[in-house]
Design an enzyme around this catalytic site. Structure first.
Site, PDB file in Angstrom:
ATOM      1  N   HIS A  93     -13.121  20.670  27.758  1.00 20.83           N
ATOM      2  CA  HIS A  93     -13.977  19.933  27.160  1.00 20.83           C
ATOM      3  C   HIS A  93     -13.596  18.725  26.449  1.00 20.83           C
ATOM      4  CE1 HIS A  93     -14.923  20.204  22.971  1.00 20.83           C
ATOM      5  NE2 HIS A  93     -14.647  21.377  23.013  1.00 20.83           N
ATOM      6  N   CYS A  94     -14.053  17.520  26.626  1.00 20.83           N
ATOM      7  CA  CYS A  94     -14.156  16.197  25.807  1.00 20.83           C
ATOM      8  C   CYS A  94     -15.560  15.935  25.316  1.00 20.83           C
ATOM      9  CB  CYS A  94     -13.559  15.170  26.777  1.00 20.83           C
ATOM     10  SG  CYS A  94     -14.459  14.626  28.341  1.00 20.83           S
ATOM     11  N   ASN A  95     -15.858  14.962  25.310  1.00 23.00           N
ATOM     12  CA  ASN A  95     -17.306  14.613  24.679  1.00 23.00           C
ATOM     13  C   ASN A  95     -18.547  14.723  25.966  1.00 23.00           C
ATOM     14  OD1 ASN A  95     -16.973  14.105  21.841  1.00 23.00           O
ATOM     15  ND2 ASN A  95     -16.423  12.094  22.638  1.00 23.00           N
TER      16      ASN A  95
END
Length: 191
Positions: A93-95
């Site tokens: 994941h990232c944001n």
């Protein structure tokens, strides 16, 4: 689901954490440079989930004043995590789960020898109206040979932070999530 044992998402909200336990996530690969929330660290620690953090800036358009671009060497190390089945099931994941995550998955697809058309279509499907040409260029120019080199030892990752509850590949025990988080930004699992 990206591939068997590999999932993707935006930054998991507190209410989403129990779902990670439901699907049996063993590791979380975070592409954000920011510190992880204490409540999430506590959840990971109590559930034996390793947090592997390879924080990086996303690619920005050439007219963006930051001039930020993803670092291919960090992407290569992150692909190494994905190719290491001992980390599976793993959540990337990232944001928002669009740009950095999309680039990482796109580069993984190159390693898997997907066609450019299929790789770019998958990227656009997740990025939607926010698709970035610079991300597609990054994926196209990514050198898969760098991702297929032997992995570095966890304590020699200059840009990553490894937080885990399991034993490292060389037999050492990593610090607990709280110990590693307390050592500050840029810290790595050390002996």
């Amino acid at each position: 689901m990206v591939w068997k044992g590999i999932y993707r998402s935006g930054f998991p909200a507190r209410r989403n954490l129990p779902f990670l336990r439901t699907i049996g996530v063993r590791s979380v690969l975070c592409l954000c440079p920011e510190e992880y929330p204490d409540s999430s660290l506590a959840f990971f620690e109590s559930n034996g989930i390793a947090l592997i953090q390879h924080g990086m800036d996303g690619n920005k358009a050439p007219d963006d004043r930051t001039g930020a671009f993803m670092a291919p060497e960090i992407v290569a190390r992150a692909i190494g995590v994905l190719l290491d089945e001992s980390t599976h099931p793993v959540l990337i994941h990232c944001n928002q789960g669009k740009h950095r995550t999309g680039c990482l998955v796109g580069c993984l697809r190159k390693v898997q020898r997907w066609s450019s058309v299929a790789t770019f279509e998958e990227y656009r499907r997740f990025a939607g109206a926010k698709a970035r040409l610079v991300d597609l260029q990054f994926i196209e120019l990514f050198d898969t040979a760098t991702a297929l080199q032997p992995p570095q030892r966890a304590n020699s990752r200059p840009s990553g932070k490894l937080l885990a509850q399991s034993e490292l590949s060389d037999g050492r025990q990593p610090p607990t999530a709280r110990q590693a988080a307390a050592s500050g930004p840029g810290a790595t699992a050390a002996a």
